[in-house]
Write an enzyme that holds these catalytic residues in place. Structure first.
Site, PDB file in Angstrom:
ATOM      1  N   TYR A  82       0.839  -1.208   0.000  1.00  0.00           N
ATOM      2  CA  TYR A  82       0.000   0.000   0.000  1.00  0.00           C
ATOM      3  C   TYR A  82       0.871   1.255   0.000  1.00  0.00           C
ATOM      4  O   TYR A  82       0.678   2.162  -0.817  1.00  0.00           O
ATOM      5  CB  TYR A  82      -0.927  -0.014   1.224  1.00  0.00           C
ATOM      6  CG  TYR A  82      -1.970   1.081   1.206  1.00  0.00           C
ATOM      7  CD1 TYR A  82      -3.105   0.970   0.414  1.00  0.00           C
ATOM      8  CD2 TYR A  82      -1.806   2.232   1.960  1.00  0.00           C
ATOM      9  CE1 TYR A  82      -4.053   1.977   0.377  1.00  0.00           C
ATOM     10  CE2 TYR A  82      -2.754   3.239   1.941  1.00  0.00           C
ATOM     11  CZ  TYR A  82      -3.880   3.109   1.155  1.00  0.00           C
ATOM     12  OH  TYR A  82      -4.828   4.115   1.113  1.00  0.00           O
ATOM     13  N   LYS A 115       1.170   3.903  -3.068  1.00  0.00           N
ATOM     14  CA  LYS A 115       0.704   5.286  -2.892  1.00  0.00           C
ATOM     15  C   LYS A 115       1.852   6.284  -3.031  1.00  0.00           C
ATOM     16  O   LYS A 115       1.657   7.384  -3.546  1.00  0.00           O
ATOM     17  CB  LYS A 115      -0.015   5.433  -1.550  1.00  0.00           C
ATOM     18  CG  LYS A 115      -1.343   4.647  -1.471  1.00  0.00           C
ATOM     19  CD  LYS A 115      -2.366   5.140  -2.487  1.00  0.00           C
ATOM     20  CE  LYS A 115      -3.745   4.512  -2.265  1.00  0.00           C
ATOM     21  NZ  LYS A 115      -4.744   4.984  -3.239  1.00  0.00           N
TER      22      LYS A 115
HETATM   23  N1  LIG Z   1     -10.785   5.641   3.752  1.00  0.00           N
HETATM   24  C1  LIG Z   1      -9.592   6.086   4.135  1.00  0.00           C
HETATM   25  O1  LIG Z   1      -9.359   6.301   5.346  1.00  0.00           O
HETATM   26  C2  LIG Z   1      -8.526   6.366   3.105  1.00  0.00           C
HETATM   27  C3  LIG Z   1      -7.357   6.991   3.514  1.00  0.00           C
HETATM   28  C4  LIG Z   1      -6.362   7.262   2.578  1.00  0.00           C
HETATM   29  C5  LIG Z   1      -6.549   6.936   1.248  1.00  0.00           C
HETATM   30  N2  LIG Z   1      -7.689   6.320   0.872  1.00  0.00           N
HETATM   31  C6  LIG Z   1      -7.840   6.010  -0.555  1.00  0.00           C
HETATM   32  O2  LIG Z   1      -9.065   6.522  -1.008  1.00  0.00           O
HETATM   33  C7  LIG Z   1      -9.538   5.739  -2.099  1.00  0.00           C
HETATM   34  C8  LIG Z   1     -10.977   5.326  -1.817  1.00  0.00           C
HETATM   35  O3  LIG Z   1     -10.983   4.547  -0.640  1.00  0.00           O
HETATM   36  P1  LIG Z   1     -12.306   4.327   0.248  1.00  0.00           P
HETATM   37  O4  LIG Z   1     -11.899   4.396   1.653  1.00  0.00           O
HETATM   38  O5  LIG Z   1     -13.387   5.204  -0.243  1.00  0.00           O
HETATM   39  O6  LIG Z   1     -12.573   2.786  -0.074  1.00  0.00           O
HETATM   40  P2  LIG Z   1     -13.930   2.036  -0.492  1.00  0.00           P
HETATM   41  O7  LIG Z   1     -13.579   0.590  -0.412  1.00  0.00           O
HETATM   42  O8  LIG Z   1     -15.095   2.546   0.281  1.00  0.00           O
HETATM   43  O9  LIG Z   1     -14.127   2.463  -2.008  1.00  0.00           O
HETATM   44  C9  LIG Z   1     -13.274   2.022  -3.020  1.00  0.00           C
HETATM   45  C10 LIG Z   1     -14.098   1.776  -4.268  1.00  0.00           C
HETATM   46  O10 LIG Z   1     -13.199   1.389  -5.300  1.00  0.00           O
HETATM   47  C11 LIG Z   1     -13.780   0.301  -5.996  1.00  0.00           C
HETATM   48  N3  LIG Z   1     -12.715  -0.486  -6.612  1.00  0.00           N
HETATM   49  C12 LIG Z   1     -11.820  -1.291  -5.985  1.00  0.00           C
HETATM   50  N4  LIG Z   1     -11.015  -1.844  -6.890  1.00  0.00           N
HETATM   51  C13 LIG Z   1     -11.402  -1.393  -8.104  1.00  0.00           C
HETATM   52  C14 LIG Z   1     -10.952  -1.603  -9.417  1.00  0.00           C
HETATM   53  N5  LIG Z   1      -9.942  -2.436  -9.681  1.00  0.00           N
HETATM   54  N6  LIG Z   1     -11.567  -0.962 -10.431  1.00  0.00           N
HETATM   55  C15 LIG Z   1     -12.611  -0.134 -10.190  1.00  0.00           C
HETATM   56  N7  LIG Z   1     -13.086   0.101  -8.954  1.00  0.00           N
HETATM   57  C16 LIG Z   1     -12.484  -0.520  -7.931  1.00  0.00           C
HETATM   58  C17 LIG Z   1     -14.559  -0.487  -4.949  1.00  0.00           C
HETATM   59  O11 LIG Z   1     -15.560  -1.291  -5.538  1.00  0.00           O
HETATM   60  C18 LIG Z   1     -15.120   0.641  -4.093  1.00  0.00           C
HETATM   61  O12 LIG Z   1     -16.387   1.075  -4.553  1.00  0.00           O
HETATM   62  C19 LIG Z   1      -8.558   4.586  -2.245  1.00  0.00           C
HETATM   63  O13 LIG Z   1      -7.627   4.884  -3.255  1.00  0.00           O
HETATM   64  C20 LIG Z   1      -7.883   4.534  -0.890  1.00  0.00           C
HETATM   65  O14 LIG Z   1      -6.590   3.977  -0.942  1.00  0.00           O
HETATM   66  C21 LIG Z   1      -8.693   6.031   1.764  1.00  0.00           C
END
Ligand SMILES: NC(=O)c1ccc[n+]([C@@H]2O[C@H](COP(=O)([O-])OP(=O)(O)OC[C@H]3O[C@@H](n4cnc5c(N)ncnc54)[C@H](O)[C@@H]3O)[C@@H](O)[C@H]2O)c1
Length: 258
Positions: free
Chosen positions: A159, A163
């Site tokens: 991860y 990133k």
């Molecule tokens: N939630 C957090 O605390 C957090 C913190 C830092 C970064 N992020 C980043 O934010 C982004 C969104 O995360 P989130 O927390 O909303 O997660 P989430 O799991 O709620 O949403 C992610 C979405 O991406 C979709 N997805 C996964 N793999 C895919 C693929 N190969 N092709 C198309 N769609 C795909 C999933 O179906 C889901 O709807 C990610 O890149 C994650 O790394 C999240």
């Protein structure tokens, strides 16, 4: 001076928009007047999300199903966004997965999956969008990195590496495409309260009290707070900002913890 967050007449494509941060971003873009295309692997989820948004903003949203790891599907989605809205002004390159595990035990498939979705997929989306934006005379791409692309944590090798790769990719594409009027920036969220964090906390796998104590702001972020920072990066209000990663983490990465 342009400080508008008004996206009327513009088209935005968001990946990973069926849930979490992507869905909050989609709400923000639709609310700001954009025609919005949701792209996600989760077929049911993305259709439910589009229906909910269209209920308040009829005809403004469409849903597409596919994986960001499939360059052909991603290129088709970008073309479909142009067909839907006439242009492709904004891409929120947001889909991603989390993944924790001790590095000594990490199996090859898990490592490859983490890099494939979080880094390779991000490149395929940016490349497909960049090709269209170069031809139409400009656009704005916002990659979702993570504070764990800027600082590290144990047991998150794939991860953090992916990133950090997104942060570097953001700089490369920004300087490569600046003369095409394409801006490329990244949003790097800290811990955000989403369904995932709530579930992990309920299962006892995430200690919310400890996290709250570690964040200088004293709390986790909300999806809406990440969406509004992303909207700034996508909008003309940040017209001279490119190649940057905006860390929205309540101060986590600035704090050298004792
Ligand atoms: N939630 C957090 O605390 C957090 C913190 C830092 C970064 N992020 C980043 O934010 C982004 C969104 O995360 P989130 O927390 O909303 O997660 P989430 O799991 O709620 O949403 C992610 C979405 O991406 C979709 N997805 C996964 N793999 C895919 C693929 N190969 N092709 C198309 N769609 C795909 C999933 O179906 C889901 O709807 C990610 O890149 C994650 O790394 C999240």
């Amino acid at each position: 001076m342009t400080t508008t967050f008004d996206f009327t007449g513009r088209t935005a494509l968001l990946t990973g928009a069926a849930s979490g941060l992507g869905l909050a971003m989609a709400r923000a873009f639709v609310g700001a007047g954009a025609k919005t295309v949701l792209f996600d692997l989760d077929e049911d989820g993305v259709r439910v999300a589009a229906d909910a948004l269209n209920a308040d903003h009829p005809g403004q949203v469409t849903a597409l199903v596919g994986s960001i790891t499939d360059p052909a599907a991603v290129a088709a989605a970008c073309e479909a966004a142009v067909a839907f809205g006439g242009r492709l002004d904004v891409v929120m390159n947001n889909a991603g997965i989390s993944g924790n595990g001790p590095s000594l035990d990490l199996d090859e498939a898990t490592w490859r999956r983490g890099i494939d979705i979080n880094l390779n997929g991000a490149f395929f989306v940016a490349q497909a969008a960049g090709r269209i934006m170069a031809e139409q005379g400009g656009g704005s791409i916002v990659n979702t990195a993570s504070m764990y692309g800027v600082v590290a944590a144990p047991e998150r090798a794939a991860y953090c590496a992916a990133k950090a790769g997104v942060v570097a990719l953001t700089k490369v594409l920004a300087i490569e495409w600046a003369d095409r009027n394409i801006r490329v920036n990244a949003i790097a969220p800290g811990y955000v309260r989403t369904a995932l964090t709530e579930t992990l906390a309920a299962q006892g796998r995430l200690d919310l009290d400890a996290l709250n104590a570690r964040v200088p702001a004293g709390r986790l972020g909300t999806p809406e707070e990440i969406a509004s920072a992303s909207l700034f990066l996508a909008s003309d209000a940040s017209a001279y900002v490119t190649g940057q990663t905006l860390v929205a983490d309540g101060g986590w990465s600035s704090y050298s913890y004792l």
